[in-house]
Design an enzyme around this catalytic site. Structure first.
Site, PDB file in Angstrom:
ATOM      1  N   LYS A  22       0.841  -1.206   0.000  1.00  0.00           N
ATOM      2  CA  LYS A  22       0.000   0.000   0.000  1.00  0.00           C
ATOM      3  C   LYS A  22       0.873   1.252   0.000  1.00  0.00           C
ATOM      4  CE  LYS A  22      -1.730   1.662   4.032  1.00  0.00           C
ATOM      5  NZ  LYS A  22      -1.483   3.102   4.244  1.00  0.00           N
ATOM      6  N   ASN A  23       1.812   1.316   0.940  1.00  0.00           N
ATOM      7  CA  ASN A  23       2.584   2.544   1.091  1.00  0.00           C
ATOM      8  C   ASN A  23       3.506   2.807  -0.098  1.00  0.00           C
ATOM      9  OD1 ASN A  23       1.301   3.054   3.454  1.00  0.00           O
ATOM     10  ND2 ASN A  23       3.021   2.530   4.799  1.00  0.00           N
ATOM     11  N   ARG A  94      -3.548  10.949   4.516  1.00  0.00           N
ATOM     12  CA  ARG A  94      -2.376  11.786   4.669  1.00  0.00           C
ATOM     13  C   ARG A  94      -1.418  11.701   3.476  1.00  0.00           C
ATOM     14  NH1 ARG A  94       1.021  14.068   8.300  1.00  0.00           N
ATOM     15  NH2 ARG A  94       3.170  13.475   7.868  1.00  0.00           N
ATOM     16  N   CYS A 118      -4.755   8.724   9.604  1.00  0.00           N
ATOM     17  CA  CYS A 118      -4.928   8.037  10.884  1.00  0.00           C
ATOM     18  C   CYS A 118      -4.699   8.994  12.047  1.00  0.00           C
ATOM     19  CB  CYS A 118      -3.929   6.892  10.998  1.00  0.00           C
ATOM     20  SG  CYS A 118      -4.412   5.415  10.121  1.00  0.00           S
ATOM     21  N   ARG A 123       1.548  14.451  13.499  1.00  0.00           N
ATOM     22  CA  ARG A 123       1.937  14.189  12.113  1.00  0.00           C
ATOM     23  C   ARG A 123       1.940  15.425  11.210  1.00  0.00           C
ATOM     24  NH1 ARG A 123      -0.506   8.549  10.103  1.00  0.00           N
ATOM     25  NH2 ARG A 123       1.444   8.501   8.980  1.00  0.00           N
ATOM     26  N   PRO A 124       2.836  16.350  11.464  1.00  0.00           N
ATOM     27  CA  PRO A 124       2.915  17.544  10.626  1.00  0.00           C
ATOM     28  C   PRO A 124       3.551  17.242   9.262  1.00  0.00           C
ATOM     29  CG  PRO A 124       4.682  17.546  12.248  1.00  0.00           C
ATOM     30  CD  PRO A 124       3.864  16.327  12.509  1.00  0.00           C
ATOM     31  N   VAL A 125       3.558  18.240   8.369  1.00  0.00           N
ATOM     32  CA  VAL A 125       4.202  18.060   7.053  1.00  0.00           C
ATOM     33  C   VAL A 125       5.331  19.076   6.849  1.00  0.00           C
ATOM     34  CG1 VAL A 125       2.243  16.966   5.891  1.00  0.00           C
ATOM     35  CG2 VAL A 125       2.423  19.466   5.903  1.00  0.00           C
ATOM     36  N   ASP A 126       5.817  19.646   7.966  1.00  0.00           N
ATOM     37  CA  ASP A 126       6.844  20.685   7.855  1.00  0.00           C
ATOM     38  C   ASP A 126       8.095  20.219   7.102  1.00  0.00           C
ATOM     39  OD1 ASP A 126       6.991  19.010  10.173  1.00  0.00           O
ATOM     40  OD2 ASP A 126       8.632  20.236  10.921  1.00  0.00           O
ATOM     41  N   LEU A 127       8.462  18.962   7.265  1.00  0.00           N
ATOM     42  CA  LEU A 127       9.692  18.476   6.612  1.00  0.00           C
ATOM     43  C   LEU A 127       9.525  18.414   5.093  1.00  0.00           C
ATOM     44  CD1 LEU A 127      10.595  15.586   9.082  1.00  0.00           C
ATOM     45  CD2 LEU A 127      11.530  17.902   9.028  1.00  0.00           C
ATOM     46  N   ASP A 308       4.581   0.358  12.138  1.00  0.00           N
ATOM     47  CA  ASP A 308       3.336  -0.187  11.585  1.00  0.00           C
ATOM     48  C   ASP A 308       3.096  -1.648  11.975  1.00  0.00           C
ATOM     49  OD1 ASP A 308       2.757   2.217  10.453  1.00  0.00           O
ATOM     50  OD2 ASP A 308       3.200   1.640   8.385  1.00  0.00           O
ATOM     51  N   ARG A 400      -8.760   0.179   4.534  1.00  0.00           N
ATOM     52  CA  ARG A 400      -7.803   1.112   3.928  1.00  0.00           C
ATOM     53  C   ARG A 400      -6.505   0.387   3.579  1.00  0.00           C
ATOM     54  NH1 ARG A 400      -6.249   5.834   7.501  1.00  0.00           N
ATOM     55  NH2 ARG A 400      -4.869   5.975   5.714  1.00  0.00           N
TER      56      ARG A 400
HETATM   57  C1  UD1 Z   1       4.812   6.590   6.473  1.00  0.00           C
HETATM   58  C2  UD1 Z   1       3.831   5.456   6.281  1.00  0.00           C
HETATM   59  C3  UD1 Z   1       3.248   5.044   7.620  1.00  0.00           C
HETATM   60  C4  UD1 Z   1       4.348   4.734   8.617  1.00  0.00           C
HETATM   61  C5  UD1 Z   1       5.363   5.870   8.684  1.00  0.00           C
HETATM   62  C6  UD1 Z   1       6.565   5.542   9.538  1.00  0.00           C
HETATM   63  C7  UD1 Z   1       2.916   5.907   4.073  1.00  0.00           C
HETATM   64  C8  UD1 Z   1       1.732   6.284   3.262  1.00  0.00           C
HETATM   65  N1  UD1 Z   1       2.757   5.899   5.402  1.00  0.00           N
HETATM   66  O1  UD1 Z   1       4.087   7.689   6.987  1.00  0.00           O
HETATM   67  O2  UD1 Z   1       2.423   3.905   7.422  1.00  0.00           O
HETATM   68  O3  UD1 Z   1       3.795   4.537   9.896  1.00  0.00           O
HETATM   69  O4  UD1 Z   1       5.833   6.183   7.361  1.00  0.00           O
HETATM   70  O5  UD1 Z   1       7.195   4.391   9.080  1.00  0.00           O
HETATM   71  O6  UD1 Z   1       3.949   5.558   3.544  1.00  0.00           O
HETATM   72  N2  UD1 Z   1       7.283  14.183  10.778  1.00  0.00           N
HETATM   73  C9  UD1 Z   1       7.435  15.526  11.039  1.00  0.00           C
HETATM   74  N3  UD1 Z   1       7.292  16.408  10.004  1.00  0.00           N
HETATM   75  C10 UD1 Z   1       7.020  15.989   8.727  1.00  0.00           C
HETATM   76  C11 UD1 Z   1       6.879  14.619   8.470  1.00  0.00           C
HETATM   77  C12 UD1 Z   1       7.012  13.736   9.516  1.00  0.00           C
HETATM   78  O7  UD1 Z   1       7.677  15.915  12.168  1.00  0.00           O
HETATM   79  O8  UD1 Z   1       6.924  16.842   7.831  1.00  0.00           O
HETATM   80  C13 UD1 Z   1       7.427  13.208  11.883  1.00  0.00           C
HETATM   81  C14 UD1 Z   1       6.146  12.417  12.115  1.00  0.00           C
HETATM   82  O9  UD1 Z   1       5.253  13.113  12.958  1.00  0.00           O
HETATM   83  C15 UD1 Z   1       6.683  11.162  12.738  1.00  0.00           C
HETATM   84  C16 UD1 Z   1       8.022  10.956  12.022  1.00  0.00           C
HETATM   85  O10 UD1 Z   1       8.366  12.228  11.477  1.00  0.00           O
HETATM   86  O11 UD1 Z   1       6.928  11.354  14.111  1.00  0.00           O
HETATM   87  C17 UD1 Z   1       8.008   9.932  10.900  1.00  0.00           C
HETATM   88  O12 UD1 Z   1       6.924  10.182  10.033  1.00  0.00           O
HETATM   89  P1  UD1 Z   1       6.985   9.820   8.474  1.00  0.00           P
HETATM   90  O13 UD1 Z   1       8.108   8.874   8.248  1.00  0.00           O
HETATM   91  O14 UD1 Z   1       6.960  11.082   7.705  1.00  0.00           O
HETATM   92  O15 UD1 Z   1       5.629   9.083   8.256  1.00  0.00           O
HETATM   93  P2  UD1 Z   1       4.704   9.144   6.983  1.00  0.00           P
HETATM   94  O16 UD1 Z   1       5.523   9.314   5.757  1.00  0.00           O
HETATM   95  O17 UD1 Z   1       3.587  10.069   7.230  1.00  0.00           O
END
Ligand code: UD1
Length: 423
Positions: A22-23, A94, A118, A123-127, A308, A400
């Site tokens: 899926k991912n 997301r 979820c 779970r921000p998107v700042d990065l 996961d 999902r």
């Molecule tokens: C992906 C997977 C999800 C899995 C996760 C961690 C998909 C669709 N989803 O989610 O199933 O649980 O990897 O293996 O592939 N973070 C920030 N800022 C950001 C992005 C992330 O602070 O901009 C933090 C998150 O809150 C979290 C950590 O970084 O604590 C890791 O998150 P991330 O690896 O980005 O997870 P996803 O890509 O959302």
């Protein structure tokens, strides 16, 4: 809303085919936005998240056709006519944020709603945003939308991620393929889904080195072409079904499974007393007699133990002899399955990011509620080992990420059925 009813008891035996990830599929699909030639994905999983990404891409003007019962996705972005990813679709998932990098890289503009997904922490998107800014994008957050522009295109940059992020690495990797010059992604995620994305992008003509390590180097090219790419095996579905015979007892072969996808997880199963063996067709998991032993687990980015699989592993450890400590380091608030497992007789203490599980001889069936995707399947696994009937409510989360869970488990002897309800 559908419910899943599991009646515990009885060892499992047989084979379970593992689907495409899926991912991985959710990041490969937006890669179509990078090219005006067709992208064909084979071995796609049939899941509601994939349908959500399909709807999102179609809303942008891309063509997405599911062939072969959904196993093959034919995508084309030659007629892209909308650059706004709407809140109504994005809020459902997301991973929708993954359209931002590719759209911006190809057309110099994109407007994407901030995502939902979820409920497992902030779970921000700042990065994601910082990486694209480093490549020269102008970003503005307005009314819950990211407005992104890159007049004259993105430029290569050095992006050093402060935290390992799968999604941010994917967004930046896709964007960098069309940026002018060289991009270096440092502290990049090393997940197999990233490697799969890099393989697909390379088939499309991208110049990428270092995927699977923490430094990925991308040499931007002017345009990408079409390609056909098979989606990598779903290591989370694999790990989840590896736990079925571990919990219920018996022997099950997971078809398509490969040890390198789940090495850290398989090591923990081994320590718990469950045998995992690579066969020609996949991975064979066996648990014969007696209870499993307690083990401690700490979630980490790949190649560590995946977050996961934490909920599912907790279900197993609820029935172990002794005390297991599970430490969740990736997401806060990812123990929502604990109170539900406790309804089934599990003994769990949660303090912040640590859960201490004292194994019990036997769980008891109970009505439980699925709170997120992985939590819901952990309750089904627990149900396999419980006395009596477990009813898992709110299974839309499950759909999902797991295709036909009742069929796959039913085929190896589990007593499981879906009760359909129309609201
Ligand atoms: C992906 C997977 C999800 C899995 C996760 C961690 C998909 C669709 N989803 O989610 O199933 O649980 O990897 O293996 O592939 N973070 C920030 N800022 C950001 C992005 C992330 O602070 O901009 C933090 C998150 O809150 C979290 C950590 O970084 O604590 C890791 O998150 P991330 O690896 O980005 O997870 P996803 O890509 O959302």
């Amino acid at each position: 809303m559908d419910r899943i009813v599991v009646t515990g008891g009885g060892a499992l035996s047989g084979q379970i085919p593992i689907a495409g990830a899926k991912n991985a599929c959710l990041t490969l699909m937006p890669a179509t936005l990078l090219s005006d030639e067709p992208l064909t994905l084979t071995n796609a999983p049939r899941l509601s998240d994939i349908r959500t990404m399909t709807t999102l891409l179609q809303s942008l003007g891309a063509e997405v056709t599911a062939l072969n019962g959904g196993r093959v996705l034919a995508l084309s972005s030659h007629g892209l006519n909308n650059h706004t990813a709407d809140y109504d679709i994005v809020r459902k998932m997301r991973a929708s944020i993954l359209v931002l990098g590719p759209m911006l890289a190809r057309d110099g503009r994109a407007i994407v709603s901030l995502p939902g997904g979820c409920a497992i922490g902030a779970r921000p998107v700042d990065l994601h945003l910082k990486a694209l800014e480093a490549m020269g994008a102008d970003l503005e957050l307005r009314d819950g939308y990211v407005h992104a522009e890159a007049k004259g295109g993105l430029k290569g940059a050095v992006v050093d991620f402060p935290v390992v992020s799968v999604g941010a690495t994917e967004n930046a990797l896709m964007a960098a393929t069309l940026a002018k010059g060289t991009t270096v992604l440092k502290n990049a995620a090393r997940e197999p889904e990233i490697v799969d994305l890099a393989h697909c992008l390379r088939r499309m003509g991208a110049q990428i080195e270092g995927e699977g390590t923490s430094t990925i180097t991308i040499q931007g090219v002017d345009r990408l072409n079409g390609a056909t790419h098979p989606v990598v095996t779903d290591r989370i579905e694999l790990g989840t079904y590896m736990l079925a015979p571990a919990i219920a007892g018996g022997e099950v072969e997971l078809l398509g499974g490969r040890m390198e996808l789940v090495a850290a997880f398989a090591e923990k199963l081994d320590a718990a007393g469950v045998s995992v063996e690579q066969t020609a067709a996949g991975l064979k998991v066996t648990r014969k007699n007696g209870r499993v032993s307690a083990v401690d687990v700490r979630t980490e980015p790949f190649p560590g133990f995946p977050t996961d699989l934490q909920a599912q592993m907790m279900a197993l450890l609820c029935t172990a002899t002794g005390l297991s400590v599970l430490e969740e380091t990736i997401f806060e608030n990812r123990f929502m399955h604990a109170p539900e497992l406790m309804r089934m007789g599990a003994k769990i203490d949660v303090h912040g990011g640590t859960a201490t599980v004292t194994g019990v001889e036997r769980l008891k069936g109970a009505p439980v509620m699925a709170t997120d995707l992985r939590a819901s399947v952990s309750l089904i696994l627990a149900g396999l080992a419980a006395e009596g009937e477990t009813v898992v409510n709110r299974v839309y989360h499950l759909d999902r990420g797991y295709e036909r869970v009742e069929e796959k488990l039913g085929n190896v002897g589990a007593k499981i059925e879906r009760v359909r309800e129309h609201d």
